[in-house]
Enzyme design. Sequence first.
Site, mmCIF file in Angstrom:
data_model
loop_
_atom_site.group_PDB
_atom_site.id
_atom_site.type_symbol
_atom_site.label_atom_id
_atom_site.label_comp_id
_atom_site.label_asym_id
_atom_site.label_seq_id
_atom_site.Cartn_x
_atom_site.Cartn_y
_atom_site.Cartn_z
ATOM 1 N N HIS A 1 54.441 75.320 -21.390
ATOM 2 C CA HIS A 1 54.597 74.395 -22.522
ATOM 3 C C HIS A 1 56.044 73.962 -22.725
ATOM 4 O O HIS A 1 56.367 72.807 -22.500
ATOM 5 C CB HIS A 1 54.007 74.969 -23.813
ATOM 6 C CG HIS A 1 52.551 75.283 -23.723
ATOM 7 N ND1 HIS A 1 51.620 74.354 -23.291
ATOM 8 C CD2 HIS A 1 51.854 76.420 -23.999
ATOM 9 C CE1 HIS A 1 50.424 74.899 -23.303
ATOM 10 N NE2 HIS A 1 50.537 76.157 -23.717
ATOM 11 N N GLN B 1 37.706 78.777 -22.413
ATOM 12 C CA GLN B 1 37.841 77.806 -23.489
ATOM 13 C C GLN B 1 37.129 76.490 -23.183
ATOM 14 O O GLN B 1 36.908 75.677 -24.094
ATOM 15 C CB GLN B 1 39.319 77.581 -23.802
ATOM 16 C CG GLN B 1 39.982 78.794 -24.429
ATOM 17 C CD GLN B 1 41.462 78.623 -24.683
ATOM 18 O OE1 GLN B 1 41.987 77.509 -24.680
ATOM 19 N NE2 GLN B 1 42.176 79.731 -24.878
ATOM 20 N N ASP C 1 44.958 74.137 -19.112
ATOM 21 C CA ASP C 1 45.045 75.013 -20.272
ATOM 22 C C ASP C 1 43.689 75.258 -20.927
ATOM 23 O O ASP C 1 42.869 76.016 -20.428
ATOM 24 C CB ASP C 1 46.051 74.442 -21.260
ATOM 25 C CG ASP C 1 46.496 75.434 -22.322
ATOM 26 O OD1 ASP C 1 45.949 76.558 -22.362
ATOM 27 O OD2 ASP C 1 47.388 75.113 -23.113
#
Length: 448
Positions: A264, A56, A315
Amino acid sequence: MTTITARRALLPQGWAENVAVTLGADGRIAKVETGVAGGAGLLLPAPGNLHSHAFQRAMAGLTEARGPGGRDSFWTWRRLMFHFLDRLTPDHVEAIAAQVQMEMLEAGYAAVAEFHYLHHRPDGTAYDNPAEMSARIAAAAYETGIGLTLLPVLYQQGGCDGRALGDGQRRFGTGTDDFATLMGHAATALAPLPDARLGMAPHSLRAIPRDVLTLVPQMTDGPLHMHLAEQQAEVEEVRTAYGARPVEWALDNLPLDGRWCLIHLTRMTDDETARLAPTGAVAGLCPITEANLGDGIFNATGWQAHGGTFGIGSDSNVLISLAQELRQLEYSQRLRDRARAVLAEDDRSTGRVLFEDATKGAARALGRDAGGIAPGMLADLVMLDDRSPDMAHRPGDTMLDAWIFAGVGGVRDLWSAGRHVVRDGHHIARETMAARYADTLRQLEDTP
């Protein structure tokens, strides 16, 4: 034997002056001495990054425009991510992972837990080596020198109702038997990395049937990581299907303990916080990504009050900065509570609580024998430059506060299991990896 000398160091018993740390050939700390003059810099135990989706990183900056409908959310971002990942080849993934790991090392992380779910070809079929993509993450770690805890992801359904995986999820899905085969090949890929660990990641309550999820602790003896209670829509789906909120269901049905890292947890009630914290499970917090995606604010004050353990992850890797992750965590509590120094304790400043607790929590989450400067521990060490006037003559806790909150005294050197991979602020192979990453982005821009 290598000896590192520092003007100041944060040891398990507190701050010490004029410290010499001797590293053994096995990548562990052999000896720690104080009163050894001649050193410079501020030496700290280097934390691990407990949650990363490496690929990502290549999306950073591509999802900040508002889409159709006038309101964006995690779910609209997720659709863009699914479209992006279908373009990635194994070569792309390796180049992106190397860039990510290099940036993590330069930011002060000595190790990373890679929550790795990109397993298959775009059409969902397996590569000849079922762990081809895992092998590429391991190859990047071999090149960068970062400590790696690889967490292949188990992902089997599109929601709590058992629906089939959608188009964007085809590269993730793996049956239980095929997953065991993938894990075996992943272990082979990690063999050249002397301090690597292999765990696994049941993706989430939505993505794993309940009968399979309860078997997960028997599938590996390594760390177990899982997304939990990140989005309100997730909370409602789990409650409708299972009759309980996600954290509540996990507490009642899974053997939660120190092997688990739950990512989270931005949608917990006070009662869930009070019940979960004492289990020893690590709260895997990703404050920058959680802010970027609009996830919500983790209840760090309640978690702290009940003795909970936490660590930090990057993340989505939209921004890789250890200091800014810690700052964002504290500032989110301040904005919510309209207070200052929220996580500070009577004998530890805010910065020291954030850094020290996140370092210990990440070591647990990665299953890594690190987290402190003491004989026998892995030599995961970071040296901050203390020459700034804002740091040079201040006491230890204040130096950490200056780094985290004032942005001074950046990372000068970093060792991962004794490997000296960052020198004078730069990774020793930065130019090679950055050039390959830039070429990868050019290739992706040319791909429809």
